[in-house]
Design a protein around this motif. Structure first.
Motif, short mmCIF file in Angstrom:
data_model
loop_
_atom_site.label_atom_id
_atom_site.label_comp_id
_atom_site.label_asym_id
_atom_site.label_seq_id
_atom_site.Cartn_x
_atom_site.Cartn_y
_atom_site.Cartn_z
N GLN A 53 0.93 -1.44 -0.28
CA GLN A 53 -0.07 0.01 -0.22
C GLN A 53 1.13 1.06 -0.15
OE1 GLN A 53 -3.28 0.14 2.73
NE2 GLN A 53 -3.40 2.24 3.15
N VAL A 54 0.63 2.27 -1.21
CA VAL A 54 1.47 3.44 -0.86
C VAL A 54 0.43 4.24 -0.90
CG1 VAL A 54 3.18 5.26 -1.91
CG2 VAL A 54 2.80 2.77 -1.89
N GLY A 55 0.24 4.99 0.32
CA GLY A 55 -1.11 5.82 0.42
C GLY A 55 -2.37 5.31 0.63
N ASP A 56 -3.52 6.40 -0.74
CA ASP A 56 -4.63 5.68 -1.06
C ASP A 56 -4.09 4.51 -2.88
OD1 ASP A 56 -5.90 5.97 0.12
OD2 ASP A 56 -6.51 8.68 -0.06
N GLY A 57 -3.16 3.85 -2.75
CA GLY A 57 -3.06 3.38 -3.77
C GLY A 57 -1.98 2.56 -3.72
N SER A 58 -1.59 1.38 -5.21
CA SER A 58 -0.61 0.58 -4.76
C SER A 58 0.67 0.62 -5.66
CB SER A 58 -1.56 -1.30 -5.12
OG SER A 58 -1.79 -1.10 -6.88
N SER A 79 -1.74 1.57 -8.43
CA SER A 79 -2.61 2.87 -9.56
C SER A 79 -1.12 3.70 -7.84
CB SER A 79 -3.86 2.32 -8.29
OG SER A 79 -3.60 1.94 -7.06
N SER A 80 -0.42 3.64 -7.76
CA SER A 80 0.21 4.60 -7.31
C SER A 80 1.38 5.34 -8.06
CB SER A 80 0.83 4.17 -5.61
OG SER A 80 1.46 3.71 -6.62
N GLU A 129 9.74 5.39 -2.49
CA GLU A 129 8.79 4.18 -2.09
C GLU A 129 8.88 2.66 -3.48
OE1 GLU A 129 5.68 2.17 -0.07
OE2 GLU A 129 5.96 4.21 0.26
N ARG A 202 1.01 1.16 6.59
CA ARG A 202 1.33 0.11 5.00
C ARG A 202 1.60 -1.39 5.24
NH1 ARG A 202 6.75 2.73 4.66
NH2 ARG A 202 6.23 2.13 2.57
#
Length: 241
Positions: A53-58, A79-80, A129, A202
């Protein structure tokens, strides 16, 4: 809330019913945990899938790792913002090389027509990341066996459950507070690593399969440009979706 793709991955791949309640580790379980990363090193390498997970994305990496040389290669998706511009990555301890399919058009727009898609740069595991994910994958092997007594003394270490996983039976063992190992009850192999930050924001899952030595090929030198050569265009390339 955990990222849906991470939650779905764990649920789909670990659907067996828990056979036991959580309890403190026993000595033989600590011994198997102590062997896990050393066994990865001894096996030489593996194929892997990283989902984080990266924030609200992947961020998703799917590739191969040579645990002895710390070299690897993976396709990149998710999606990040950390994932979107990059299609593939190759790495060693000394460098990271990213493939950006949009790079030729960016260079052409800047009056630098070159048919290169790969950018070579120094690793930055603290600031990037992608590089942090690479560092975690590399860290799943060790030249030395862990100390089982120290594992037993770590707060949070526990037997979590047994269940079926990828046509195998696994014991799910927690190593300290923040990491969990899924070990084959047949071979002792580490099949899955789960980690998280202390605040639970995370979640990261790494699945290992097809263990054995790996030879990682680098991109052709004439298809590579350095981030220093690109200058400000490097940041432009990273923002291009």
């Amino acid at each position: 809330m955990l990222l849906p793709t991470v939650v779905a991955l764990v649920a789909a791949c670990g659907s067996g019913d828990a056979a036991n309640s959580q309890r403190p580790l026993e000595r033989d379980e600590a011994n198997r945990l102590a062997d896990a990363l050393f066994d990865n090193f001894e096996d030489g390498g593996a194929s892997f899938t990283y989902t984080g997970q990266v924030g609200d994305g992947s961020l998703i990496l799917d590739g191969e790792i040579n645990f002895v040389t710390h070299q690897g290669r993976a396709t990149v998706s998710g999606s990040s913002a950390a994932a979107r511009p990059i299609a593939e990555v190759v790495w060693s301890d000394a460098e990271v090389v990213e493939r950006l399919p949009s790079l030729p058009s960016i260079l052409a727009d800047a009056g630098m027509p070159r048919q290169v898609e790969w950018i070579l740069r120094p690793p930055d595991p603290e600031g990037r990341e992608l590089d942090g994910a690479i560092a975690l994958i590399v860290a799943l092997a060790s030249e030395q066996r862990d100390n089982p007594q120290l594992i037993l003394q770590l707060p949070g270490s526990a037997f979590v459950r047994t269940q079926s996983f990828r046509d195998d039976e696994v014991e799910v063992l927690r190593y300290g507070d923040l990491t969990t190992y899924w070990l084959s009850t047949t071979t002792g192999d580490l099949l899955r690593f789960e980690g998280n930050s202390r605040d639970g924001s995370r979640p990261r899952v790494i699945d290992l399969r097809d263990r054995g030595p790996r030879t990682i090929s680098a991109p052709p030198a004439d298809r590579v440009i350095t981030s220093r050569e690109l200058g400000e265009l490097y940041e432009v390339a990273l923002r291009r979706d």
